[in-house]
Design a protein around this motif. Structure first.
Motif, PDB file in Angstrom:
ATOM      1  N   PHE A   1     119.390  51.074  28.912  1.00  0.00           N
ATOM      2  CA  PHE A   1     119.973  50.840  30.292  1.00  0.00           C
ATOM      3  C   PHE A   1     118.305  52.047  30.995  1.00  0.00           C
ATOM      4  CE2 PHE A   1     123.284  50.594  27.985  1.00  0.00           C
ATOM      5  CZ  PHE A   1     123.676  49.358  28.702  1.00  0.00           C
ATOM      6  N   GLU A   2     117.436  52.541  30.533  1.00  0.00           N
ATOM      7  CA  GLU A   2     116.582  53.348  31.248  1.00  0.00           C
ATOM      8  C   GLU A   2     115.366  52.713  31.936  1.00  0.00           C
ATOM      9  OE1 GLU A   2     117.406  58.135  28.916  1.00  0.00           O
ATOM     10  OE2 GLU A   2     115.648  56.844  27.900  1.00  0.00           O
ATOM     11  N   LEU A   3     115.311  50.841  30.454  1.00  0.00           N
ATOM     12  CA  LEU A   3     114.850  50.204  31.213  1.00  0.00           C
ATOM     13  C   LEU A   3     115.292  49.619  32.311  1.00  0.00           C
ATOM     14  CD1 LEU A   3     113.097  49.055  27.370  1.00  0.00           C
ATOM     15  CD2 LEU A   3     111.791  50.204  29.073  1.00  0.00           C
ATOM     16  N   LEU A   4     116.344  49.754  33.015  1.00  0.00           N
ATOM     17  CA  LEU A   4     117.336  49.275  33.704  1.00  0.00           C
ATOM     18  C   LEU A   4     116.877  49.235  34.676  1.00  0.00           C
ATOM     19  CD1 LEU A   4     120.979  47.493  32.549  1.00  0.00           C
ATOM     20  CD2 LEU A   4     119.052  46.233  33.456  1.00  0.00           C
ATOM     21  N   ILE A   5     116.350  50.939  34.829  1.00  0.00           N
ATOM     22  CA  ILE A   5     115.930  51.642  35.801  1.00  0.00           C
ATOM     23  C   ILE A   5     115.031  51.829  36.426  1.00  0.00           C
ATOM     24  CG2 ILE A   5     116.230  54.157  36.547  1.00  0.00           C
ATOM     25  CD1 ILE A   5     118.986  53.764  36.306  1.00  0.00           C
ATOM     26  N   ILE A   6     114.140  51.234  35.710  1.00  0.00           N
ATOM     27  CA  ILE A   6     112.431  50.744  36.034  1.00  0.00           C
ATOM     28  C   ILE A   6     112.416  49.340  36.288  1.00  0.00           C
ATOM     29  CG2 ILE A   6     110.196  51.175  35.561  1.00  0.00           C
ATOM     30  CD1 ILE A   6     110.718  52.291  33.450  1.00  0.00           C
ATOM     31  N   PHE A   7     112.839  48.604  35.797  1.00  0.00           N
ATOM     32  CA  PHE A   7     112.934  47.000  36.095  1.00  0.00           C
ATOM     33  C   PHE A   7     113.354  46.249  37.153  1.00  0.00           C
ATOM     34  CE2 PHE A   7     110.706  47.326  31.888  1.00  0.00           C
ATOM     35  CZ  PHE A   7     109.541  46.680  32.519  1.00  0.00           C
ATOM     36  N   THR A   8     114.379  46.987  37.484  1.00  0.00           N
ATOM     37  CA  THR A   8     115.937  46.250  38.421  1.00  0.00           C
ATOM     38  C   THR A   8     115.374  47.019  39.284  1.00  0.00           C
ATOM     39  OG1 THR A   8     117.558  46.575  36.606  1.00  0.00           O
ATOM     40  CG2 THR A   8     118.294  46.102  39.142  1.00  0.00           C
ATOM     41  N   PRO A   9     114.795  47.446  40.347  1.00  0.00           N
ATOM     42  CA  PRO A   9     114.554  47.464  41.732  1.00  0.00           C
ATOM     43  C   PRO A   9     112.859  47.314  42.047  1.00  0.00           C
ATOM     44  CG  PRO A   9     114.706  49.969  40.970  1.00  0.00           C
ATOM     45  CD  PRO A   9     114.700  48.955  39.680  1.00  0.00           C
ATOM     46  N   LEU A  10     112.475  46.497  40.707  1.00  0.00           N
ATOM     47  CA  LEU A  10     110.994  45.890  41.195  1.00  0.00           C
ATOM     48  C   LEU A  10     111.988  44.374  41.377  1.00  0.00           C
ATOM     49  CD1 LEU A  10     108.599  46.840  38.325  1.00  0.00           C
ATOM     50  CD2 LEU A  10     109.097  47.861  41.393  1.00  0.00           C
TER      51      LEU A  10
ATOM     52  N   THR B   1     109.695  45.479  27.059  1.00  0.00           N
ATOM     53  CA  THR B   1     109.114  46.635  26.949  1.00  0.00           C
ATOM     54  C   THR B   1     109.693  47.342  26.268  1.00  0.00           C
ATOM     55  OG1 THR B   1     108.771  46.170  28.793  1.00  0.00           O
ATOM     56  CG2 THR B   1     108.778  48.657  28.219  1.00  0.00           C
ATOM     57  N   TYR B   2     111.256  46.970  24.950  1.00  0.00           N
ATOM     58  CA  TYR B   2     112.132  47.577  24.558  1.00  0.00           C
ATOM     59  C   TYR B   2     111.088  47.590  22.843  1.00  0.00           C
ATOM     60  CZ  TYR B   2     115.991  49.278  22.071  1.00  0.00           C
ATOM     61  OH  TYR B   2     117.116  50.102  20.945  1.00  0.00           O
ATOM     62  N   THR B   3     110.552  46.475  22.634  1.00  0.00           N
ATOM     63  CA  THR B   3     110.016  46.061  21.802  1.00  0.00           C
ATOM     64  C   THR B   3     108.634  46.519  21.870  1.00  0.00           C
ATOM     65  OG1 THR B   3     111.327  43.318  21.532  1.00  0.00           O
ATOM     66  CG2 THR B   3     109.443  43.861  20.568  1.00  0.00           C
ATOM     67  N   VAL B   4     108.108  46.488  22.711  1.00  0.00           N
ATOM     68  CA  VAL B   4     107.020  47.184  22.456  1.00  0.00           C
ATOM     69  C   VAL B   4     106.804  48.440  22.835  1.00  0.00           C
ATOM     70  CG1 VAL B   4     105.564  44.796  23.352  1.00  0.00           C
ATOM     71  CG2 VAL B   4     105.925  47.198  24.767  1.00  0.00           C
ATOM     72  N   ASP B   5     107.598  49.210  22.921  1.00  0.00           N
ATOM     73  CA  ASP B   5     107.285  50.183  23.417  1.00  0.00           C
ATOM     74  C   ASP B   5     107.630  51.368  22.165  1.00  0.00           C
ATOM     75  OD1 ASP B   5     107.986  53.058  24.624  1.00  0.00           O
ATOM     76  OD2 ASP B   5     109.885  52.720  25.157  1.00  0.00           O
ATOM     77  N   ASP B   6     106.778  52.193  22.155  1.00  0.00           N
ATOM     78  CA  ASP B   6     106.589  52.513  20.550  1.00  0.00           C
ATOM     79  C   ASP B   6     105.850  54.665  20.991  1.00  0.00           C
ATOM     80  OD1 ASP B   6     103.537  52.577  21.218  1.00  0.00           O
ATOM     81  OD2 ASP B   6     103.196  51.843  19.503  1.00  0.00           O
ATOM     82  N   THR B   7     106.200  54.883  22.473  1.00  0.00           N
ATOM     83  CA  THR B   7     105.404  55.387  23.229  1.00  0.00           C
ATOM     84  C   THR B   7     106.880  56.963  23.825  1.00  0.00           C
ATOM     85  OG1 THR B   7     103.778  55.313  23.234  1.00  0.00           O
ATOM     86  CG2 THR B   7     104.030  57.692  24.406  1.00  0.00           C
ATOM     87  N   TYR B   8     107.869  55.977  24.367  1.00  0.00           N
ATOM     88  CA  TYR B   8     108.518  56.830  25.295  1.00  0.00           C
ATOM     89  C   TYR B   8     110.020  56.742  24.478  1.00  0.00           C
ATOM     90  CZ  TYR B   8     104.949  57.410  28.919  1.00  0.00           C
ATOM     91  OH  TYR B   8     104.185  58.055  29.769  1.00  0.00           O
ATOM     92  N   HIS B   9     109.801  55.460  23.941  1.00  0.00           N
ATOM     93  CA  HIS B   9     111.300  55.059  23.695  1.00  0.00           C
ATOM     94  C   HIS B   9     112.621  55.437  24.005  1.00  0.00           C
ATOM     95  CE1 HIS B   9     109.443  54.861  19.280  1.00  0.00           C
ATOM     96  NE2 HIS B   9     108.783  56.641  19.890  1.00  0.00           N
ATOM     97  N   LEU B  10     111.842  54.250  25.013  1.00  0.00           N
ATOM     98  CA  LEU B  10     113.104  54.688  26.424  1.00  0.00           C
ATOM     99  C   LEU B  10     114.721  53.464  25.826  1.00  0.00           C
ATOM    100  CD1 LEU B  10     110.645  54.128  29.766  1.00  0.00           C
ATOM    101  CD2 LEU B  10     111.870  56.227  29.003  1.00  0.00           C
ATOM    102  N   THR B  11     115.827  53.896  26.223  1.00  0.00           N
ATOM    103  CA  THR B  11     117.149  53.089  26.007  1.00  0.00           C
ATOM    104  C   THR B  11     116.934  51.913  26.954  1.00  0.00           C
ATOM    105  OG1 THR B  11     118.330  54.255  27.632  1.00  0.00           O
ATOM    106  CG2 THR B  11     118.052  54.753  25.806  1.00  0.00           C
TER     107      THR B  11
END
Length: 551
Positions: A112-121, A100-110
């Protein structure tokens, strides 16, 4: 509050009826009914207090699941469960964040922000998995892998979320050594908390003078384990698991549920109250309480659903769902290759990755100041709902079409060398006994009949040589009775519509043929499962008396 409580009970009753009638999973029915009910009644209180409700219900849900774990099976499958609950979670998060960090060109999430999304899942729902598996004949090892993963991957996900992702989002920068020390400290002290309250709960249980106090002691133990661990920023789930497993170990070791005198058994059967309640009965009660708690959680989930937010972030939700599914299959494929599991097992374990309320607890706990909280909440909730419906329905359909293959895998687990299901149905040539798989199926069907028509039945088990087995034909067996095996060395007779009295008469005849070898008798009681009945027989088989009875 009384109105809400009445609605909850009504929804549970209707959902359970529809599950039994239409064979639709309880979880799906309760969510749909709750969403519909929310259109007619004000259930917003559940949504507004969602996080508090989840924390209240989590220990209650965990108790029956932990009580149902076999220590021997857990130990036997520990390497695989460790991979699923720890290694696979770490791999999955790394891959999901990296892609997601590689393909994300909309939100430019860090990162650790991506960790917030994927860890609960990564946290899967053990209740949903167990509910579906209970409807099919599956290998015990497959069940253990799915349920063990669901119990323990929650711990890994919560440690990563609360002790790695959240601190970095808050502006802290812990070093790798600090992260390692924090993880070890969290796990170790959580275990200590669980051991302390497990011991305290056990001895409180011993001091209690009545069944109700004993039952409440079990829940106080689990609740305090979770509460104390959570208050000092530890893993409440790990503390609950440890406390209940220690309680179960101490209880089994001392054998409080063992009934050794026929007179005591007869008194128990003829009386509605007893000073000594079987530990198996606590398992039954815990299951019912857990079912209620799980229903409350899913009713609450239905009340935080925001359709508008789903439409707004539908692309992000679908992307996250597909990505996590593909990654889950990939990490499970590695395990299957290494352990020699079939691809069917990989598919089943992949579809067993339903998400639950724990994922929402994590995301709800974010600070309101976090800029992406609304979006992340919508994504997480969307994926949770998708996983519940898509995974559950897909798993039900897949297991239906693969039921013969699962039967053959179950036969292999019992060391039965058969080529197809028809061969599995055949009896032993010398003894005329049904094999373990088919005999267990007969017991399950008899349980369903007993529940519907309100009658009891008994099972007589024994070990002997094949010469004696040939003589069993001399004893009159009714056409409705079944002769089979419950393991490689133990034979049994399923006596339908037969109480302890009838089983004792038959056992006395059997005793002469078996040359006074040990005989075990188990009577079905309302609420018993196959596992509980087999547990009774194993306990009775360990006794030194010629005939031992377990109710």
């Amino acid at each position: 509050m009384l109105e809400i409580f009445s609605i909850i009970l009504t929804l549970i009753l209707v959902a359970k009826y529809l599950e039994d009638t239409l064979k639709v999973p309880f979880v799906l029915v309760i969510i749909v009914l709750s969403y519909i009910a929310n259109s007619f009644f004000d259930l917003s209180l559940l949504g507004e207090n969602f996080e508090s409700i989840m924390y209240l219900m989590l220990p209650i849900i965990l108790i029956p699941d932990v009580l149902g774990i076999s220590r021997s099976e857990l130990k036997e499958n520990l390497p695989s469960i460790f991979y699923l609950a720890v290694v696979a979670v770490l791999l999955s998060i790394t891959l999901a964040v990296g892609v997601t960090y590689t393909v994300d060109d909309t939100y430019h999430l860090t990162i650790f922000e991506l960790l917030i999304i994927f860890t609960p899942l990564m946290a899967t729902d053990v209740v949903s998995v167990g509910a579906i598996f209970s409807k099919f004949k599956l290998p015990q090892q497959l069940k253990m892998l799915a349920e063990g993963e669901s119990l323990f991957n929650d711990i890994t996900a919560m440690i990563i979320f609360f002790f790695i992702a959240i601190p970095f989002i808050a502006g802290q920068s812990p070093t790798p050594l600090e992260l390692f020390e924090t993880t070890i400290y969290t796990v170790f002290i959580s275990i200590i908390v669980g051991l302390f309250f497990g011991s305290l709960g056990y001895y409180t249980f011993k001091v209690a003078n009545d069944n109700f106090s004993q039952f409440i002691a079990l829940y106080v133990m689990a609740s305090l384990s979770f509460l104390v661990a959570d208050k000092i920023d530890l893993s409440g789930i790990l503390a609950v698991i440890v406390s209940v497993m220690l309680f179960k170990y101490l209880f089994d070791k001392e054998g409080h549920y063992k009934l050794k005198k026929y007179s005591l058994i007869i008194r128990r059967l003829n009386s509605e109250s007893s000073s000594e309640l079987s530990f198996r009965s606590y398992k039954k009660e815990a299951y019912y309480v857990g079912l209620f708690a799980n229903a409350v959680i899913f009713i609450s989930i239905a009340n935080v659903v925001n359709i508008d937010m789903f439409f707004k972030y539908h692309i992000e939700i679908i992307y996250t769902f597909i990505l996590t599914t593909v990654i889950r299959y990939s990490v499970l494929f590695i395990l299957s290759k290494y352990r020699g599991f079939s691809l069917k097992w990989t598919n089943i374990l992949t579809l067993s990755g339903m998400k639950g309320g724990l994922a929402l607890i994590m995301i709800v706990s974010l600070s309101d100041d976090f800029v992406y909280k609304a979006m992340f909440m919508a994504i997480i909730l969307g994926v949770v709902i998708l996983s519940i419906f898509v995974y559950t329905l897909s798993l039900m359909i897949y297991l239906h079409f693969e039921k013969d293959a699962m039967l053959l895998d179950t036969a292999k687990e019992h060391h039965l060398l058969v080529k197809d299901v028809h061969e599995l149905l055949s009896k032993e040539p010398v003894t005329g006994a049904y094999n373990e798989v088919i005999f267990e199926d007969f017991i399950e069907k008899e349980i369903h009949r007993a529940e519907r028509y309100n009658f009891l039945f008994s099972i007589i088990a024994f070990k002997t040589n094949k010469n004696n087995l040939k003589k069993i034909e001399q004893i009159y067996l009714r056409k409705s009775d079944y002769f089979g095996k419950i393991d490689r060395e133990t034979y049994a007779v399923l006596m339908t519509h037969s109480t302890i009295d009838g089983a004792l008469i038959y056992a006395k005849k059997l005793e002469n043929i078996l040359q006074h070898q040990h005989i075990a008798i188990s009577q079905y009681m309302p609420g018993d499962s196959v596992n509980i009945i087999f547990d009774k027989l194993r306990i009775a088989m360990q006794d030194t008396k010629e005939i031992d009875i377990e109710v």
